[in-house]
Design an enzyme around this catalytic site. Structure first.
Site, short mmCIF file in Angstrom:
data_model
loop_
_atom_site.label_atom_id
_atom_site.label_comp_id
_atom_site.label_asym_id
_atom_site.label_seq_id
_atom_site.Cartn_x
_atom_site.Cartn_y
_atom_site.Cartn_z
CB CYS A 114 80.77 57.56 -4.98
SG CYS A 114 80.28 59.09 -5.05
CG HIS A 151 80.38 53.30 3.98
ND1 HIS A 151 80.94 54.37 4.26
CD2 HIS A 151 78.93 53.46 3.84
CE1 HIS A 151 79.82 55.31 4.90
NE2 HIS A 151 78.75 54.65 4.92
CD GLN A 192 87.87 56.10 -4.14
OE1 GLN A 192 87.26 56.97 -4.11
NE2 GLN A 192 87.70 55.27 -3.14
CG ASP A 194 77.86 55.93 11.32
OD1 ASP A 194 78.06 56.56 10.38
OD2 ASP A 194 76.84 55.25 11.57
CE LYS A 210 85.55 54.39 1.60
NZ LYS A 210 83.98 54.67 1.54
CG ASN A 243 84.40 54.11 5.40
OD1 ASN A 243 83.61 54.39 4.53
ND2 ASN A 243 84.72 55.39 6.32
NE ARG A 282 79.48 60.82 6.71
CZ ARG A 282 78.38 60.51 7.23
NH1 ARG A 282 77.15 61.26 7.26
NH2 ARG A 282 77.94 59.30 7.48
#
Length: 327
Positions: free
Chosen positions: A101, A170, A71, A205, A140, A203, A228
């Protein structure tokens, strides 16, 4: 799910790219526990074309990791194209562009999620990278910059028109960073859009096998990506895959999980050196769910995160294991 000519089977579970987390040893470990694809730490295109040694090392991948994605992120078209060519030489299965990000040092400079405030530039970069290399290109990103600009449904179509092979979303805006709950409703709307024909990866949680199944069932995504929740817990992939296929989970013993953490420590030190290897592994030790709920653990936790030698840290892990196994 298929990305280009790579068949991932039904309901694949992917390891998210994470800076200072998804190094080669961690990727291999997650792969062993069932991750269907792994991603490198994200790579600065600017640093890559300047031949920065630390950045170059992130390009090192092994056949045991495959399928594996590299990436990259950046904000200049020419720089991203040049970086894409360099990445292609490392022979990844997929090249992923990071438009998600949220951290200030990336998004604040207009890269990563910062690109959500400059969609024309995002589209130019995506199209240019897709046209520049023969490796399948994926993206992403997030729902939008903030709650007033959740543009992902329209943006997904525009990215698809650039020729990307898959899209990961996300379920937060950049402004949310990692706070609050991920909103999967718009991810579902992207997937429901009849004009979308590329795989959509959800993506945000995914912290338990039950949640993973719920996201597949409710939103119809082609794959999910775990971030995470894998830190200090690479066995989560085994648990998710088992639950998706059987509805049950055969949990590893505490002893087995402790052995995995010790292996991470050893491999981290061998890959870098003792001091930096321990600093790297602290993040995993601080995040692991294995130590949650241990009574009167505060002082031991502090000692664990302050340990400076492998011997010192190993002795603390031995002490913790004795506590947990006896409880």
């Amino acid at each position: 799910m298929k990305i280009h000519n790579i068949d991932f089977g039904n309901k694949p579970v992917l390891l998210a790219p994470m800076e200072d987390v998804t190094d080669s040893s961690f990727r291999l470990m997650c792969k062993e526990f069932g991750a269907d694809m792994v991603y490198t730490e994200f790579i600065s295109s600017d640093a890559l074309i300047r031949n920065v040694s630390k950045t170059q090392q992130k390009l090192i991948i092994s056949d045991r990791e495959r399928p594996v994605a590299i990436q990259i992120y950046g904000r200049e078209v020419d720089t991203m194209v040049e970086a894409a060519h360099i990445c292609a030489e490392a022979n990844p299965d997929i090249l992923d562009i990071n438009f998600g990000c949220p951290v200030k040092k990336v998004a604040g400079k207009g890269a990563g999620a910062g690109m959500l405030r400059d969609i024309p530039r995002m589209i130019k970069i995506t199209k240019a990278v897709v046209e520049a290399i023969n490796v399948p290109v994926t993206v992403k990103t997030r729902l939008g910059w903030d709650c007033e600009s959740k543009i992902i449904v329209d943006l997904a179509e525009r990215l698809q028109d650039c020729g990307i092979a898959a899209l990961t979303i996300h379920g937060r805006t950049r402004s949310q960073m990692y706070t609050g709950e991920a909103d999967w409703t718009l991810i579902g709307k992207v997937k429901e859009n009849i004009r979308m024909h590329i795989p959509i990866i959800g993506n945000g949680d995914i912290t338990t096998p039950q949640i993973a199944k719920d996201k597949f069932d409710k939103y119809g995504v082609d794959a999910i990506m775990v971030g995470r929740a894998s830190i200090g817990c690479p066995w989560i992939f085994k648990e998710i895959k088992e639950f998706l296929s059987t509805g049950n989970i055969s949990e590893l013993s505490v002893k087995d999980k402790m052995s995995i953490l010790r292996r991470q420590l050893q491999e981290s030190v061998e890959r870098i050196d003792e001091r930096r290897g321990i600093l790297h592994i602290r993040r995993h030790l601080a995040a692991t769910p294995l130590f949650k709920g241990i009574p009167n653990f505060r002082d031991t936790r502090i000692a664990m995160l302050r340990a400076e030698t492998v011997t010192e840290l190993t002795n603390i892990l031995d002490y913790i294991e004795n506590i947990v196994l006896k409880s």
